[in-house]
Design a protein around this motif. Structure first.
Motif, PDB file in Angstrom:
ATOM      1  N   TYR B  17     -43.696   7.591  26.615  1.00 55.70           N
ATOM      2  CA  TYR B  17     -42.279   7.914  26.618  1.00 55.70           C
ATOM      3  C   TYR B  17     -42.061   9.199  27.402  1.00 55.70           C
ATOM      4  O   TYR B  17     -42.535  10.263  27.018  1.00 55.70           O
ATOM      5  N   MET B  18     -41.373   9.088  28.511  1.00 54.84           N
ATOM      6  CA  MET B  18     -41.110  10.280  29.329  1.00 54.84           C
ATOM      7  C   MET B  18     -39.621  10.580  29.246  1.00 54.84           C
ATOM      8  O   MET B  18     -38.796   9.694  29.423  1.00 54.84           O
ATOM      9  N   THR B  19     -39.270  11.862  28.996  1.00 52.51           N
ATOM     10  CA  THR B  19     -37.849  12.208  28.960  1.00 52.51           C
ATOM     11  C   THR B  19     -37.574  13.440  29.800  1.00 52.51           C
ATOM     12  O   THR B  19     -38.398  14.342  29.885  1.00 52.51           O
ATOM     13  N   ARG B  35     -35.839   9.386  32.723  1.00 51.54           N
ATOM     14  CA  ARG B  35     -36.553   8.922  31.530  1.00 51.54           C
ATOM     15  C   ARG B  35     -37.297   7.640  31.875  1.00 51.54           C
ATOM     16  O   ARG B  35     -36.908   6.898  32.772  1.00 51.54           O
ATOM     17  N   THR B  71     -40.648  16.138  29.001  1.00 52.11           N
ATOM     18  CA  THR B  71     -41.810  15.897  28.138  1.00 52.11           C
ATOM     19  C   THR B  71     -42.371  14.497  28.389  1.00 52.11           C
ATOM     20  O   THR B  71     -41.641  13.573  28.705  1.00 52.11           O
ATOM     21  N   ILE B  72     -43.666  14.391  28.239  1.00 56.70           N
ATOM     22  CA  ILE B  72     -44.340  13.102  28.312  1.00 56.70           C
ATOM     23  C   ILE B  72     -45.046  12.895  26.974  1.00 56.70           C
ATOM     24  O   ILE B  72     -45.888  13.704  26.584  1.00 56.70           O
ATOM     25  N   MET B  73     -44.659  11.852  26.238  1.00 55.88           N
ATOM     26  CA  MET B  73     -45.303  11.552  24.965  1.00 55.88           C
ATOM     27  C   MET B  73     -46.199  10.344  25.162  1.00 55.88           C
ATOM     28  O   MET B  73     -45.765   9.312  25.683  1.00 55.88           O
ATOM     29  N   LYS B  77     -48.327  11.756  20.982  1.00 49.44           N
ATOM     30  CA  LYS B  77     -48.733  13.130  21.243  1.00 49.44           C
ATOM     31  C   LYS B  77     -48.179  13.568  22.589  1.00 49.44           C
ATOM     32  O   LYS B  77     -48.161  12.775  23.529  1.00 49.44           O
ATOM     33  N   GLU B  78     -47.773  14.826  22.682  1.00 50.00           N
ATOM     34  CA  GLU B  78     -47.294  15.281  23.979  1.00 50.00           C
ATOM     35  C   GLU B  78     -48.483  15.545  24.898  1.00 50.00           C
ATOM     36  O   GLU B  78     -49.466  16.166  24.481  1.00 50.00           O
ATOM     37  N   ILE B  79     -48.375  15.056  26.106  1.00 50.40           N
ATOM     38  CA  ILE B  79     -49.434  15.341  27.070  1.00 50.40           C
ATOM     39  C   ILE B  79     -48.823  15.968  28.308  1.00 50.40           C
ATOM     40  O   ILE B  79     -47.623  15.879  28.548  1.00 50.40           O
ATOM     41  N   SER B  80     -49.682  16.651  29.079  1.00 52.02           N
ATOM     42  CA  SER B  80     -49.211  17.270  30.305  1.00 52.02           C
ATOM     43  C   SER B  80     -50.348  17.203  31.314  1.00 52.02           C
ATOM     44  O   SER B  80     -51.044  18.181  31.549  1.00 52.02           O
ATOM     45  N   SER B  90     -56.379  10.705  28.906  1.00 49.72           N
ATOM     46  CA  SER B  90     -55.326  10.407  27.941  1.00 49.72           C
ATOM     47  C   SER B  90     -55.042   8.908  27.875  1.00 49.72           C
ATOM     48  O   SER B  90     -54.150   8.481  27.166  1.00 49.72           O
TER      49      SER B  90
END
Lengths: 346, 508
Positions: B17-19, B35, B71-73, B77-80, B90
Motif C-alpha cells: 500500500y503506497m500513499t 497512491r 509512505t510505503i506499507m 510494516k512501513e518500508i523505505s 522486503s
C-alpha cells in the motif's frame, strides 16, 4: 556564469583539488614551496619545476584523453616515447641518417613522424581490425622498446647539443620551454575538438559507437585520427624527456608513464568508459600527478617509499572525487563536512 | 468512478500500500501524491502514457530512487527501500523489459547467483542445477540448465528471470513491459505463468503499453497521468475506450482522427529503386519507393524487413546490387553516403543504435546534420539552438531543456528526438523501423500522424511495424517479406491485415 553552473563544470573539481594540494604543500614546506626566484631573467622554484616536468604529462594526457574519450585506451605511449627519443637522439648524434647532419629540427620532425606511424599502427589494429584497444596497443607496449633498442643499437645514446637540450631546459620569456610546447599542443587540440565537430563526434563514439555510425559519423576514420594524434603527442613527450636527460635511455624512457597518463585523465574526470571529456581537466589532472611527484621528492621521502606515498595521495584524491564517499562523509558530519574533508587531505 | 484503493472489502488482503508518494526531479514533478494498492493474489496493471510516472513509481518501490514524501506499507510494516536488494529483502522482486541476467553464465548460475547453496566452503553445483530444474518445472520449462543463458531466446530468458525473481521469496512481483519483445505465443505462455503465480497468492504489478493484454490478464487497473493518480478500477468494469480517455485525458475519438492514407489511384513518381540488392543478411531484393509515398515493409520478426531497411541505408555492407535515386545510380556504401543522399533511418533498437545516451538532446538532434555538413563545418551554438527549439516545439518533445541528457527522457520522447534528428537533415526518404515500439498510445498516434503529414508534404517514408493495424492505417504501398525474401506487394485498397497475413503464409 552562476556559481552553480561553475561548480557543475567538469574542470571545477580537479581544479579545486589542484589548488588544495599546492596550498597544503605550501603550508607544510613553510612557504618554501611558493618561493620563486629570478636568476638571469629566468624564474626558478618548485612551481616552475612542476610546470616544466608536468608539461610532459600534460602533453601525454591530452592525447590520452582523446583515446579514452572514444572508450578506448593507448598503453603504448611509454614505448612510443622511447622510440621517438631514440630516433631524435640518434639523428642528432649522427648515428643514423648521417645525411641529415645532426639537424635538430629534422630530428624532431622525424621523431614525431615515427610517433604518427606508431599511432597509425594502433589505429589500424583498433579501427580496422577491431582489436580491443588495450590489447591492440599492448603490442607496441612490449615491442616498442625493442624497436627503440634496435634504433639505438642497444646502447644509451648520450648527446651533446645545446639546441636539443633547450627543448627541455630552455627558457622563453623567463619560463621553461616545455610549458610553451604544452600550451601550443593544448590550444591546437582545443581548436581541433571544439571549433570543429570532432570533439562531439569523439564523445558520441565513446558513448555509443553503433548509434554514432548510423548518425553518419565516420567511426573508423575518427579512430585512426585519434590514435595517430595520441602517437604524435607521445613522441613529443619522448623528445622532451630525452632532451631533459640529454640522451635516449630506451629501457627507462617513459617507463610506466601510460599509467600516469591514464591516471591524469581519470583524475581530470573523463570516464575511462568513454564519452564526455575535457582536455583542460586532463591537463589539470596531469599537473596534480606532477605536483604529487615533485612534492614527494621535495619533502625528502625515502626513495623506496616514494611509490607508496604517491599511491596514498592518489587514493585520497580519488576518494575526494568519489561521490558516494563524499556523500557518506557529509552525512556522517552534517555540519563540519567541509572541515573534515580538508583534514582528510592533510 | 474510482473505487476505493483499499481491497479489504473484497476479502483479499492488501499486501502493498503506497500513499501520498511524491518525487521531484530537477525541473519535473514526477510523482505528485500518488497512491497505489496491491492485494495478494491479484494481477494489477499500472498504466499511463510516457512520462505519466509509472517508471518513477516502480523505481521508488524497488529502491532505485528514493521518494521525497509518502509512505510505503508492505505486509503491514512501513518500508523505505534504499536499493533493489533492500526491496528484494522486503519481498519485492522486479523483472525489467531488458532481461537483466548475465548472458554468459548458465541458466542455473543465473537463477542462483548471489545465493548459491554451499557444501562446506564450496558451491554445491549439483544442488544448484537440481534446484533450478525443479523451479523451472513449475514454469513448464524443460531446458538444459547448464547451457549458457544467451543460447535461449529472449522469451525463455524472461521466464528464467521471473523464476529467479519469484524464488527469491517474493510476495510482490513487478513485471515492467515484459511482453515488448515476445511473440503472441510467448505472451500467452507468460500470461499462463502470471495466472499461476497469482493463484499462489503473489501480488503482480504489470506495466505495459499493450492495452488488449491488460484486459486479457488483469484484475484491476491503476491509471496515472502527468505524475498524478487518476484512479484504480476493476478491469471488467472499465471499457477500453474509457481507459484510453483516462490515460490521455481526452476522448479516444481524437486518436481516430488520423485519416487512412488511401491510394486514390495516384501514381507516385519513383524516388528510389534497388535492383538485386544483396547484403550478408538478405539477397536479390528489388524494390521501388515512390516520392511522397508511405511504403510499408511488412513481415514477421526476422523476416528480413529490418535487413531491407539497413540495406537501403547502407548500414549493412552491400555485396551486390545497384541503388538508383531519381533515376541516377548512386553508390551507397555506408550510412554517411545515405545521409548525403538525403536518406534517413531510425533503427529498430532505439537504445543500442539510436540514441547517444550521455549526450544532450541538442547534440542528439544535430548529430546527423553535422555529419552531413562535414567535420569542419561545425554547426554554431546559435543555429543548433534554433534547430533544436523548433523541433522540440514541432514534435511536442517533453523536456525541461535541450541540455537534458537524452537517456533521461521517456521512450516516446526519445523516439521523437530521433525523429527530430532526421528531420533536421531535411531528408527525401525517411526510414522508420518500429518507431512506435514500446511507447504509449498517445505518442504512437502522434508519430503516425507526423509520418502521414510528412508524406503529404512530399517526403517519402518507409514504415516498418509489427502492428499491422498501424501499417494498414499509414501505408499506401506495402512489400511483404518472409524468410528474407519479398513474397508479395500490396497497394492502396488491397492493403488489409488479412491480405498481409495471407501473403506471409504463402496463400494467395
Amino acid at each position: 556564469m552562476s556559481m552553480k553552473k561553475l561548480t557543475q563544470k567538469m574542470e571545477f573539481k580537479p581544479f579545486v583539488v589542484l589548488l588544495v594540494i599546492i596550498f597544503l604543500c605550501g603550508i607544510i614546506s613553510g612557504g618554501d614551496f611558493f618561493k620563486i626566484t629570478i636568476v638571469d631573467g629566468h624564474f626558478y622554484g618548485r612551481l616552475i619545476d612542476i610546470l616544466r616536468n608536468g608539461s610532459r604529462y600534460a602533453i601525454l594526457a591530452v592525447g590520452m584523453t582523446m583515446a579514452l574519450g572514444t572508450g578506448g585506451t593507448d598503453i603504448s605511449v611509454g614505448s612510443i616515447m622511447a622510440i621517438s627519443g631514440a630516433i631524435a637522439c640518434s639523428i642528432v648524434d649522427e648515428r643514423i641518417l648521417q645525411a641529415l647532419g645532426g639537424n635538430v629540427f629534422l630530428a624532431v620532425l622525424l621523431a614525431l613522424l615515427a610517433g604518427a606511424v606508431c599511432g597509425a599502427w594502433n589505429g589500424f589494429m583498433v579501427a580496422k581490425l577491431k582489436v580491443q584497444p588495450m590489447v591492440a596497443t599492448m603490442i607496441l607496449l612490449t615491442a616498442g622498446r625493442g624497436i627503440a633498442q634496435l634504433i639505438a643499437d642497444g646502447k644509451i645514446v648520450t648527446i651533446t647539443n645545446d639546441a636539443y637540450y633547450s627543448i627541455s631546459g630552455g627558457y622563453f620569456l623567463g619560463l621553461p620551454v616545455p610549458a610553451f610546447i604544452a600550451l601550443i599542443v593544448i590550444v591546437l587540440f582545443l581548436i581541433l575538438t571544439r571549433s570543429t565537430a570532432f570533439g562531439m563526434q569523439v564523445e558520441a563514439i565513446g558513448v555509443n559507437q553503433a548509434s554514432a555510425r548510423l548518425a553518419g559519423i565516420k567511426v573508423e576514420r575518427n579512430l585512426w585520427i585519434i590514435y595517430i594524434l595520441c602517437g604524435i603527442t607521445a613522441a613529443l613527450a619522448g623528445i622532451i624527456e630525452s632532451a631533459g636527460i640529454k640522451g635516449a635511455d630506451c629501457n627507462n624512457c617513459g617507463l610506466m608513464i601510460e599509467l600516469d597518463g591514464i591516471l591524469a585523465v581519470a583524475i581530470g574526470g573523463t570516464a575511462l568508459s568513454g564519452g564526455r571529456f575535457s582536455i583542460i581537466s586532463s591537463v589539470i589532472g596531469a599537473l596534480i600527478v606532477q605536483t604529487i611527484s615533485t612534492t614527494i621528492y621535495a619533502f625528502g621521502v625515502a626513495p623506496e617509499l616514494t611509490r607508496v606515498a604517491k599511491a596514498v595521495i592518489v587514493i585520497i584524491v580519488c576518494l575526494i572525487q568519489s561521490k558516494p564517499f563524499m556523500d557518506r562523509v557529509k552525512s556522517l558530519m552534517p555540519k563540519t563536512a567541509k572541515v573534515e574533508a580538508q583534514e582528510v587531505h592533510a | 468512478m474510482a473505487l476505493p484503493v483499499s481491497g479489504e472489502a473484497m476479502g483479499k488482503r492488501d499486501i502493498l500500500y503506497m500513499t501520498d508518494i511524491c518525487k521531484t526531479f530537477p525541473g519535473v514533478k514526477a510523482l505528485d501524491h500518488v497512491r497505489f494498492g496491491l492485494r495478494e493474489g491479484e494481477i494489477h496493471s499500472l498504466l499511463g502514457e510516457n512520462g505519466a510516472g509509472k517508471s518513477t513509481l516502480i523505481k521508488v518501490l524497488t529502491g532505485v530512487e528514493q521518494k521525497d514524501f509518502g509512505t510505503i506499507m508492505m505486509d503491514g510494516k512501513e518500508i523505505s527501500p534504499q536499493s533493489p536488494i533492500d526491496a528484494q529483502n522486503s519481498g519485492i522482486s522486479t523483472v525489467y523489459q531488458e532481461v537483466n541476467l548475465c548472458p554468459d553464465l548458465s541458466v542455473a548460475e543465473n537463477v542462483f547467483i548471489g545465493r548459491e547453496p554451499k557444501k562446506g566452503r564450496h558451491i554445491d553445483w549439483k544442488k544448484v542445477n537440481e534446484r533450478t530444474r525443479e523451479i523451472l518445472k513449475d514454469f513448464d520449462l524443460d531446458i538444459n540448465v547448464e547451457e549458457r543463458l544467451d543460447n535461449y531466446p529472449v522469451a525463455i530468458q524472461q521466464m528464467i528471470a521471473i523464476a529467479r525473481a519469484v524464488d527469491v521469496n517474493a510476495k510482490v512481483l513487478i513485471l515492467d513491459e515484459p511482453t515488448s519483445s515476445l511473440s503472441a505465443q510467448e505472451v500467452k505462455k507468460l500470461f499462463d505463468i502470471m495466472r499461476m503465480l497469482r493463484d499462489r497468492g503473489l501480488g503482480i504489478v504489470f506495466v505495459t503499453h499493450f492495452l488488449d493484454q491488460v484486459y486479457e490478464v488483469s484484475d484491476r487497473i491503476t491509471v496515472l497521468r502527468n505524475g498524478t493518480f487518476v484512479g484504480t478500477y476493476d478491469a471488467d468494469k472499465l471499457p477500453m475506450l474509457e481507459l484510453v480517455g483516462k490515460m490521455i485525458g481526452k476522448d479516444y475519438d481524437s486518436l481516430e482522427a488520423i485519416p487512412k492514407l488511401t491510394n486514390t489511384g495516384k501514381e507516385y513518381k519513383e524516388l528510389l529503386r534497388i535492383e538485386d540488392g544483396t547484403t550478408g543478411e538478405i539477397s536479390g531484393i528489388n524494390v521501388s519507393i515512390g516520392e511522397g509515398e508511405v511504403t510499408g515493409f511488412s513481415g514477421l520478426l526476422g523476416s528480413g524487413r529490418s535487413e531491407l531497411a539497413r540495406l537501403i541505408f547502407g548500414a549493412d555492407k552491400k555485396t551486390k546490387g545497384k541503388t538508383f535515386i531519381k533515376g541516377k545510380e548512386k553508390d551507397i556504401r555506408n550510412p554517411l553516403d545515405a545521409i548525403k543522399n538525403d536518406i534517413a533511418f531510425c533503427p529498430e533498437d532505439r537504445k543500442k543504435e539510436g540514441i547517444v545516451g550521455d549526450l544532450t538532446i541538442r547534440e542528439n538532434i544535430t548529430i546527423a546534420l553535422q555529419s552531413k555538413r562535414g567535420l569542419l563545418h561545425k554547426i554554431s551554438r546559435k543555429e543548433a539552438d534554433e534547430i533544436t527549439e523548433k523541433l522540440i516545439k514541432d514534435l511536442a518533445i517533453k523536456t525541461p531543456s535541450a541540455d537534458q541528457k537524452i537517456k533521461n527522457l521517456s521512450g516516446g520522447n526519445q523516439q521523437k528526438v530521433l525523429l527530430a534528428r532526421w528531420l533536421a537533415t531535411d531528408p527525401d526518404l525517411l526510414i522508420l523501423d518500429e518507431p512506435t515500439r514500446g511507447i504509449d498510445i498517445g505518442a504512437k498516434a502522434e508519430i503516425q500522424k507526423i509520418v502521414v503529414d510528412l508524406a503529404s508534404k512530399g517526403m517519402s517514408c518507409i514504415f516498418i511495424s509489427s502492428e499491422l493495424e498501424e501499417m494498414e492505417r499509414c501505408c499506401s504501398k506495402m512489400f511483404v517479406l518472409n524468410d528474407k525474401k519479398i513474397v508479395g506487394q500490396l497497394s492502396g485498397d488491397e492493403i488489409s491485415q488479412s491480405a498481409i497475413m495471407k501473403q506471409i503464409a504463402g496463400e494467395e
